[in-house]
Enzyme design. Structure first.
Site, PDB file in Angstrom:
ATOM      1  N   SER A   1       0.789  -1.119  -0.095  1.00  0.00           N
ATOM      2  CA  SER A   1       0.170   0.121  -0.033  1.00  0.00           C
ATOM      3  C   SER A   1       0.918   1.133  -0.059  1.00  0.00           C
ATOM      4  CB  SER A   1      -0.918  -0.156   1.233  1.00  0.00           C
ATOM      5  OG  SER A   1      -2.013   0.918   1.144  1.00  0.00           O
TER       6      SER A   1
ATOM      7  N   HIS B   1      -6.998  -6.095  -0.958  1.00  0.00           N
ATOM      8  CA  HIS B   1      -5.788  -5.131  -0.712  1.00  0.00           C
ATOM      9  C   HIS B   1      -4.717  -5.755  -0.695  1.00  0.00           C
ATOM     10  CE1 HIS B   1      -3.947  -1.304  -0.726  1.00  0.00           C
ATOM     11  NE2 HIS B   1      -3.877  -1.401   0.721  1.00  0.00           N
TER      12      HIS B   1
ATOM     13  N   ASP C   1      -8.518  -4.965  -5.928  1.00  0.00           N
ATOM     14  CA  ASP C   1      -8.096  -4.253  -5.102  1.00  0.00           C
ATOM     15  C   ASP C   1      -8.793  -2.919  -5.176  1.00  0.00           C
ATOM     16  OD1 ASP C   1      -6.556  -2.393  -3.098  1.00  0.00           O
ATOM     17  OD2 ASP C   1      -4.504  -3.569  -3.825  1.00  0.00           O
TER      18      ASP C   1
END
Length: 493
Positions: free
Chosen positions: A212, A461, A433
């Site tokens: 991320s 994710h 995602d």
């Protein structure tokens, strides 16, 4: 892994660098010990690990903590220093390859606490590598940004609240409590810290796994220190060049798609929330609408509309947590908001005793430091209108981004990415995602110039932690053996 979404506190999407002509000159590597020397960190017993519910956590076998000092201002390397908190899970095999450093996202997530809990998920990598993580500058133990004691009020504010006034109050509290570090918490400074950490660990190259926001930090490091890049994996990629509006629209689209997938899956398994996907959506939106005017009592607290938004979005990050959304929403419809409130608390870092980690405050500080964008209340309202048309569950009326009132001027340097001259960087993007949509993986790969894209066709994710065998084998082969994935490598769900 902290994730980017709309919150009532911030009122804008926050997370989770372009052509060579804009590329900054590579920073000079720090003086370093050799790998044979084993580094300069004094490791010892971990004494302050925290579990997700805010309780003290006991470190597992082979887990050690330490710290290094870094300049508060890298332009003044001999000036004031701050501590960076570190954690290490020692390699279990005799043929150790070095250290593998993690950033699990945010910005604002504690790498110390996360690695202590998540290290088993990287068990194969932990055979040959010391698994290492840290609290980046401005986070938790590393001069964490704190912004007064009114986070309950700010986060749970109702739709009738004056969002712009609350955002201004929040920014002022941050300046009062953490003004010294606010100018220095940006991602470029964090990347320079990473190189000092590499040297302190005794590694000639930085081996790195970013998830991320951690992909942004890794990309910035590779831009400034391309020759020091070892085996890099960037999973759940963020494109730092997108504007606030573009980010909001893209993520709203991603979460809308994720919610539709959840609703279909829920119905296929006899869903409590509706007989068909459209009914599930109406049920959840109806639950939220009711909370706008009548929050649900949960002990001495209230489940407000804003908190419920977080509660509903949080389980959409991974398919494995979809059942939590069904169960928590169904309970709230019957008057029991305990589970939804717990989901919101986990997102914002609220502990059982009512105190908070620095997750949300650090996230805001780093996000504002990394951009010169300062959307006004009127501009935020226009962005929210677009979000509402795409995915109403994410809309946040009457709010304003705190960056509009931020006491420190932002900088766009962290948006410029070009790792020309680095070793291959593996970028993993998931087509399902919601938080860092697949298109960002493709654009970040292009910006890096040395990126190699791996496509995961499943949900969630971050692909590695989905448990997909193909993704894990592809990444493990690169990190452990140096096998660069083939062009256009794809892993089925």
């Amino acid at each position: 892994m902290k994730k980017p979404i709309v919150t009532v506190l911030l009122g804008a999407m926050v997370l989770t660098a372009c052509g060579s002509a804009d590329r900054p000159a590579a920073d000079q590597p720090a003086a370093k010990p050799t790998a044979a020397q084993g580094g300069t960190v004094a490791w010892g017993r971990c004494t302050d690990l925290t579990s997700p519910n805010g309780q003290s956590a006991t470190p597992g076998p082979g887990v050690e903590c330490g710290k290094i000092q870094v300049p508060l201002d890298h332009a003044k390397p001999e000036g004031e220093k701050i501590d960076l908190a570190l954690i290490r899970v020692k390699a279990t095999d005799d043929e150790r390859l070095g250290s593998l450093v993690f950033n699990f996202g945010g910005p604002g997530a504690s790498g110390v606490d996360t690695l202590a809990l998540a290290s088993k998920a990287f068990g194969k990598l932990g055979g040959r590598y010391d698994l290492v993580s840290f609290d980046p500058r401005g986070v938790e133990r590393s001069s964490g940004v704190r912004c007064g004691g009114e986070l309950d009020k700010l986060i749970s504010a109702g739709t009738d609240a004056n969002g712009d006034a609350l955002a201004k109050e929040f920014a002022q509290a941050c300046e009062k409590d953490s003004g010294k570090v606010l100018p220095y918490v940006g991602t470029v400074n964090a990347a320079k810290d990473l190189d000092l950490l590499r040297a302190a660990l005794g590694d000639d190259k930085l081996n790195y796994f970013g998830i991320s926001y951690g992909t942004h930090l890794g990309a910035v490091y590779a831009t400034h220190f391309p020759k020091n890049v070892g085996r890099f994996v960037l999973d759940g990629a963020f494109d730092p060049t997108v504007t606030v509006e573009e980010r909001a629209v893209t993520q709203a689209t991603g979460f809308d798609r994720a919610f539709e997938a959840f609703a279909k899956d829920c119905v296929a398994q006899s869903c409590e929330l509706g007989a068909d996907p459209a009914a599930v959506e109406r049920t959840v939106e109806g639950l939220l609408d009711g909370l706008k005017t009548k929050p649900l009592k949960v002990g001495d607290r209230e489940l407000t509309y804003g908190l419920a938004q977080l509660s509903i979005i949080t389980p959409l990050y991974a398919k494995t947590t979809w059942p939590m959304l069904e169960q928590a929403a169904a309970a709230a419809l019957k008057g029991n908001g305990i589970a939804l409130l717990a989901l919101a608390d986990s997102y914002v870092g609220r502990k059982a005793d009512g105190t908070y980690t620095t997750t949300m405050t650090s996230q805001q500080a780093i996000s504002c430091a990394d951009s010169t964008e300062r959307p006004t209340a009127a501009e935020t309202a226009k962005i929210n209108d677009k979000v509402e048309k795409i995915f109403p569950i994410l809309s946040a009326e009457g709010t304003s981004g705190a960056c509009a009132h931020w006491p420190v001027q932002g900088d766009d340097t962290a948006k410029r990415i070009d790792a020309t001259g680095s070793a291959p960087i593996v970028v993993v993007g998931g087509k399902g995602d919601p938080a860092t949509p697949y298109q960002w993986a493709t654009t970040l790969t292009q910006q890096l110039k040395t990126g190699v894209l791996v496509t995961y066709e499943g949900e969630g994710h971050g692909a590695y932690l989905s448990g997909n065998g193909c993704v894990m084998q592809t990444v493990d082969a690169y990190v452990l053996e140096g096998k660069v994935p083939a062009a256009n490598a794809t892993c089925a769900a």
